[in-house]
Write a protein that holds these residues in place. Structure first.
Motif, PDB file in Angstrom:
ATOM      1  N   VAL A 174      -8.240 -17.850 -44.079  1.00 60.63           N
ATOM      2  CA  VAL A 174      -8.137 -19.214 -44.607  1.00 60.63           C
ATOM      3  C   VAL A 174      -7.272 -19.266 -45.867  1.00 60.63           C
ATOM      4  O   VAL A 174      -6.477 -20.198 -46.043  1.00 60.63           O
ATOM      5  N   HIS A 175      -7.377 -18.269 -46.714  1.00 62.71           N
ATOM      6  CA  HIS A 175      -6.712 -18.362 -48.019  1.00 62.71           C
ATOM      7  C   HIS A 175      -5.383 -17.632 -48.096  1.00 62.71           C
ATOM      8  O   HIS A 175      -4.586 -17.917 -48.980  1.00 62.71           O
ATOM      9  N   GLU A 176      -5.155 -16.687 -47.200  1.00 61.43           N
ATOM     10  CA  GLU A 176      -3.954 -15.870 -47.359  1.00 61.43           C
ATOM     11  C   GLU A 176      -3.029 -15.912 -46.152  1.00 61.43           C
ATOM     12  O   GLU A 176      -2.076 -15.126 -46.076  1.00 61.43           O
ATOM     13  N   THR A 177      -3.310 -16.775 -45.199  1.00 58.45           N
ATOM     14  CA  THR A 177      -2.427 -16.886 -44.035  1.00 58.45           C
ATOM     15  C   THR A 177      -2.223 -18.356 -43.686  1.00 58.45           C
ATOM     16  O   THR A 177      -2.912 -19.239 -44.216  1.00 58.45           O
ATOM     17  N   GLN A 178      -1.313 -18.588 -42.759  1.00 65.95           N
ATOM     18  CA  GLN A 178      -1.054 -19.947 -42.272  1.00 65.95           C
ATOM     19  C   GLN A 178      -1.815 -20.220 -40.970  1.00 65.95           C
ATOM     20  O   GLN A 178      -1.621 -21.267 -40.349  1.00 65.95           O
ATOM     21  N   VAL A 179      -2.664 -19.299 -40.555  1.00 63.96           N
ATOM     22  CA  VAL A 179      -3.366 -19.439 -39.275  1.00 63.96           C
ATOM     23  C   VAL A 179      -4.374 -20.595 -39.356  1.00 63.96           C
ATOM     24  O   VAL A 179      -5.138 -20.697 -40.327  1.00 63.96           O
ATOM     25  N   TRP A 180      -4.357 -21.468 -38.344  1.00 69.10           N
ATOM     26  CA  TRP A 180      -5.361 -22.519 -38.281  1.00 69.10           C
ATOM     27  C   TRP A 180      -6.683 -21.903 -37.786  1.00 69.10           C
ATOM     28  O   TRP A 180      -6.702 -21.234 -36.753  1.00 69.10           O
ATOM     29  N   VAL A 181      -7.770 -22.147 -38.524  1.00 70.65           N
ATOM     30  CA  VAL A 181      -9.023 -21.454 -38.238  1.00 70.65           C
ATOM     31  C   VAL A 181     -10.150 -22.451 -37.936  1.00 70.65           C
ATOM     32  O   VAL A 181     -10.318 -23.448 -38.648  1.00 70.65           O
ATOM     33  N   GLU A 182     -10.888 -22.173 -36.864  1.00 73.23           N
ATOM     34  CA  GLU A 182     -12.145 -22.867 -36.592  1.00 73.23           C
ATOM     35  C   GLU A 182     -13.214 -21.801 -36.350  1.00 73.23           C
ATOM     36  O   GLU A 182     -12.899 -20.662 -35.984  1.00 73.23           O
ATOM     37  N   LEU A 183     -14.470 -22.174 -36.565  1.00 78.25           N
ATOM     38  CA  LEU A 183     -15.582 -21.228 -36.456  1.00 78.25           C
ATOM     39  C   LEU A 183     -16.510 -21.626 -35.318  1.00 78.25           C
ATOM     40  O   LEU A 183     -16.687 -22.812 -35.046  1.00 78.25           O
ATOM     41  N   THR A 184     -17.100 -20.613 -34.705  1.00 79.14           N
ATOM     42  CA  THR A 184     -18.093 -20.881 -33.667  1.00 79.14           C
ATOM     43  C   THR A 184     -19.364 -20.078 -33.925  1.00 79.14           C
ATOM     44  O   THR A 184     -19.294 -18.874 -34.198  1.00 79.14           O
ATOM     45  N   THR A 185     -20.490 -20.755 -33.830  1.00 79.95           N
ATOM     46  CA  THR A 185     -21.785 -20.084 -33.898  1.00 79.95           C
ATOM     47  C   THR A 185     -22.554 -20.403 -32.622  1.00 79.95           C
ATOM     48  O   THR A 185     -22.812 -21.577 -32.316  1.00 79.95           O
ATOM     49  N   LEU A 186     -22.869 -19.361 -31.868  1.00 78.84           N
ATOM     50  CA  LEU A 186     -23.726 -19.517 -30.694  1.00 78.84           C
ATOM     51  C   LEU A 186     -25.160 -19.583 -31.214  1.00 78.84           C
ATOM     52  O   LEU A 186     -25.656 -18.606 -31.794  1.00 78.84           O
ATOM     53  N   VAL A 187     -25.791 -20.717 -31.035  1.00 80.11           N
ATOM     54  CA  VAL A 187     -27.127 -20.927 -31.618  1.00 80.11           C
ATOM     55  C   VAL A 187     -28.182 -20.408 -30.635  1.00 80.11           C
ATOM     56  O   VAL A 187     -28.303 -20.907 -29.512  1.00 80.11           O
ATOM     57  N   ILE A 188     -28.920 -19.396 -31.081  1.00 84.15           N
ATOM     58  CA  ILE A 188     -29.890 -18.730 -30.203  1.00 84.15           C
ATOM     59  C   ILE A 188     -31.299 -19.033 -30.697  1.00 84.15           C
ATOM     60  O   ILE A 188     -31.640 -18.723 -31.842  1.00 84.15           O
ATOM     61  N   PRO A 189     -32.128 -19.622 -29.840  1.00 85.66           N
ATOM     62  CA  PRO A 189     -33.477 -20.003 -30.280  1.00 85.66           C
ATOM     63  C   PRO A 189     -34.229 -18.819 -30.880  1.00 85.66           C
ATOM     64  O   PRO A 189     -34.310 -17.740 -30.287  1.00 85.66           O
TER      65      PRO A 189
ATOM     66  N   ASP B  24      -3.977  -7.013 -40.656  1.00 84.99           N
ATOM     67  CA  ASP B  24      -2.630  -7.325 -41.125  1.00 84.99           C
ATOM     68  C   ASP B  24      -1.568  -7.067 -40.056  1.00 84.99           C
ATOM     69  O   ASP B  24      -0.463  -7.602 -40.131  1.00 84.99           O
ATOM     70  N   ALA B  25      -1.910  -6.240 -39.070  1.00 87.29           N
ATOM     71  CA  ALA B  25      -0.991  -6.028 -37.947  1.00 87.29           C
ATOM     72  C   ALA B  25      -1.072  -7.176 -36.945  1.00 87.29           C
ATOM     73  O   ALA B  25      -0.083  -7.552 -36.324  1.00 87.29           O
ATOM     74  N   LEU B  26      -2.247  -7.746 -36.793  1.00 89.58           N
ATOM     75  CA  LEU B  26      -2.488  -8.760 -35.762  1.00 89.58           C
ATOM     76  C   LEU B  26      -2.201 -10.185 -36.255  1.00 89.58           C
ATOM     77  O   LEU B  26      -1.514 -10.965 -35.583  1.00 89.58           O
ATOM     78  N   VAL B  27      -2.723 -10.509 -37.411  1.00 88.23           N
ATOM     79  CA  VAL B  27      -2.776 -11.905 -37.848  1.00 88.23           C
ATOM     80  C   VAL B  27      -1.413 -12.578 -38.031  1.00 88.23           C
ATOM     81  O   VAL B  27      -1.259 -13.756 -37.678  1.00 88.23           O
ATOM     82  N   PRO B  28      -0.395 -11.895 -38.563  1.00 91.71           N
ATOM     83  CA  PRO B  28       0.881 -12.593 -38.748  1.00 91.71           C
ATOM     84  C   PRO B  28       1.490 -13.119 -37.454  1.00 91.71           C
ATOM     85  O   PRO B  28       2.391 -13.961 -37.486  1.00 91.71           O
ATOM     86  N   HIS B  29       1.003 -12.639 -36.331  1.00 93.79           N
ATOM     87  CA  HIS B  29       1.548 -13.077 -35.045  1.00 93.79           C
ATOM     88  C   HIS B  29       0.732 -14.205 -34.421  1.00 93.79           C
ATOM     89  O   HIS B  29       1.020 -14.642 -33.312  1.00 93.79           O
ATOM     90  N   MET B  30      -0.308 -14.649 -35.108  1.00 94.30           N
ATOM     91  CA  MET B  30      -1.195 -15.678 -34.577  1.00 94.30           C
ATOM     92  C   MET B  30      -0.906 -17.034 -35.229  1.00 94.30           C
ATOM     93  O   MET B  30      -0.564 -17.108 -36.403  1.00 94.30           O
ATOM     94  N   ASP B  31      -1.088 -18.092 -34.457  1.00 95.10           N
ATOM     95  CA  ASP B  31      -0.947 -19.451 -34.983  1.00 95.10           C
ATOM     96  C   ASP B  31      -2.301 -20.099 -35.215  1.00 95.10           C
ATOM     97  O   ASP B  31      -2.423 -21.001 -36.041  1.00 95.10           O
ATOM     98  N   ALA B  32      -3.302 -19.688 -34.454  1.00 97.48           N
ATOM     99  CA  ALA B  32      -4.638 -20.265 -34.609  1.00 97.48           C
ATOM    100  C   ALA B  32      -5.659 -19.212 -34.220  1.00 97.48           C
ATOM    101  O   ALA B  32      -5.358 -18.268 -33.476  1.00 97.48           O
TER     102      ALA B  32
ATOM    103  N   CYS C 215       2.129 -24.341 -20.529  1.00 98.56           N
ATOM    104  CA  CYS C 215       1.135 -24.084 -21.582  1.00 98.56           C
ATOM    105  C   CYS C 215       1.808 -24.104 -22.955  1.00 98.56           C
ATOM    106  O   CYS C 215       2.866 -23.527 -23.137  1.00 98.56           O
ATOM    107  N   ARG C 216       1.150 -24.717 -23.898  1.00 96.50           N
ATOM    108  CA  ARG C 216       1.678 -24.761 -25.255  1.00 96.50           C
ATOM    109  C   ARG C 216       1.313 -23.524 -26.056  1.00 96.50           C
ATOM    110  O   ARG C 216       1.862 -23.261 -27.122  1.00 96.50           O
ATOM    111  N   SER C 217       0.302 -22.821 -25.564  1.00 98.34           N
ATOM    112  CA  SER C 217      -0.143 -21.625 -26.286  1.00 98.34           C
ATOM    113  C   SER C 217      -0.742 -20.649 -25.294  1.00 98.34           C
ATOM    114  O   SER C 217      -1.032 -20.992 -24.136  1.00 98.34           O
ATOM    115  N   VAL C 218      -0.867 -19.412 -25.766  1.00 97.03           N
ATOM    116  CA  VAL C 218      -1.559 -18.386 -25.004  1.00 97.03           C
ATOM    117  C   VAL C 218      -2.740 -17.931 -25.850  1.00 97.03           C
ATOM    118  O   VAL C 218      -2.629 -17.820 -27.068  1.00 97.03           O
TER     119      VAL C 218
END
Ligand code: SF4
Length: 364
Positions: free
Chosen positions: A215-230, A175-183, A130-133
């Motif tokens: 997005v503006h203050e970290t190097q973490v790659w970010v994508e968003l998800t919206t569960l579309v509910i009728p 701030d405790a969690l995010v510096p350890h994340m890549d995405a 695995c390349r990531s966890v």
């Protein structure tokens, strides 16, 4: 075994403080639970034991699975590679539509079948290629001490860390969690305070703050998800406002995923999301300037493929989680016009495919 037994062996935490009335307050998320001795917070996995707040699920998992990274979903982060995915139990939101409620609302240790140290997880990730966890299935915010230690152990072995989160977190815990994340894939569940209050028992404002920070203050790659509910978050006006906000506040390069709801947990009175609603949401996003918008949980090759925002070339063909034709250059540019494509790409895609492989690691 009931979780009541596990506060006693809980992991020490530091993000809390004492109140004048004798209670202690957990400072991890905006819920800021105020606890008497022996009491648990809303998430049920953090609680007060011997006058301190402890985490009951440190080192315990609800199960491990090797997934395609596209399942998180992340379409611009090491496409085609396998990710070792796991969660624990508990959640700090109360979404009535939860699609993982057996884990997120779990109150029993019998869902926490696997005991695994951070080193166990990292070694398994390497062994399994695995390349990531990924911290997923439930929100790593509620088990952040375990997530951070796993991420540190993984990074030491060259394995990256991915958070799948609702972003409902206070700044100190973030701030405790995010510096350890890549995405990170962050849920943007809707774009009204009313939805967050009535359907998720939370607030939208802190989520938007988290997104801007990531997005503006970290190097973490970010994508968003919206569960579309009728009927709940699929109105044109709301999708228009949401996607305009994303472009204005986060920029055009943050990918958005619009995924299909299926009736679950406390929301079984609504029909599954029609594919046309996902296509409509995607079209609104693209019209408002989002460069990469995707549909999810439906069969839609066009809506799940990555297209060049500059010339329209199909760069990564996707059929579900399986990759097809690849037209990115080794340095992450469009093979048609040379435009730079935002993301974390390597010279070639991974070859994991769409498989899901449940695995057991550590002690059971
Ligand atoms: S993390 Fe859990 S205990 Fe802490 S404030 Fe949030 S819901 Fe409450």
């Amino acid at each position: 075994m009931d979780l009541d037994a596990t506060l006693e062996t809980g992991h020490p935490t530091v993000l809390w403080h004492r109140l004048a009335d004798g209670r202690v307050q957990c400072d991890v998320c905006p819920r800021e639970c105020r606890l008497h001795e022996g009491q648990r917070g809303f998430c049920f996995v953090r609680g007060r034991w011997r006058d301190a707040v402890v985490l009951a699920t440190y080192g315990r998992s609800s199960g491990f699975c090797v997934d395609p990274i596209e399942k998180k979903p992340l379409n611009h982060f090491l496409p085609g590679t396998p990710v070792l995915s796991f969660g624990t139990a508990g959640c700090n939101l109360g979404c009535r539509f939860c699609q993982n409620w057996d884990i997120s609302r779990s109150r029993a240790v019998d869902t926490l079948a696997d005991a695994a140290s951070p080193q166990d997880v990292a070694e398994a990730a390497v062994r399994l290629g695995c390349r990531s966890v990924a911290f997923t299935y439930n929100d790593p915010v509620v088990f952040l001490e375990y997530a951070v230690d796993v991420a540190i152990a993984c990074r030491e072995r060259g394995v990256r860390a991915v958070a799948v989160t609702a972003g409902y977190v206070n700044p100190a815990a973030r701030d405790a969690l995010v510096p350890h994340m890549d995405a990170a894939n962050v849920d943007l569940k809707a774009f009204t305070e009313g939805f967050y209050r009535d359907v998720c028992l939370g607030r939208l404002g802190p989520v938007l703050d988290t997104l801007e920070h990531l997005v503006h203050e970290t190097q973490v790659w970010v994508e968003l998800t919206t569960l579309v509910i009728p009927g709940l978050n699929d109105a044109d006006d709301e999708l228009d406002a949401m996607t305009r906000w994303v472009v204005e506040h986060l920029g055009p390069d943050v990918p958005m995923h619009f995924t299909a709801f299926h009736p679950d947990w406390k929301m079984t009175d609504r029909a599954p999301t029609p594919p046309a609603s996902l296509a409509r949401a995607r079209a609104i996003a693209l019209r408002n300037g989002v460069r990469f918008a995707y549909t999810g949980n439906v069969h839609d090759v066009a809506g799940q493929s990555t297209w060049c925002h500059a010339c329209g070339t199909r760069l990564i063909e996707r059929d579900g989680y399986a990759l097809g034709a690849w037209r990115l250059t080794p340095d992450g540019r469009c093979g048609g016009c040379g435009a730079s494509i935002a993301g974390v790409f390597e010279a070639a895609p991974g070859g994991w495919g769409s498989r899901r492989l449940p695995v057991r690691i550590g002690a059971t």
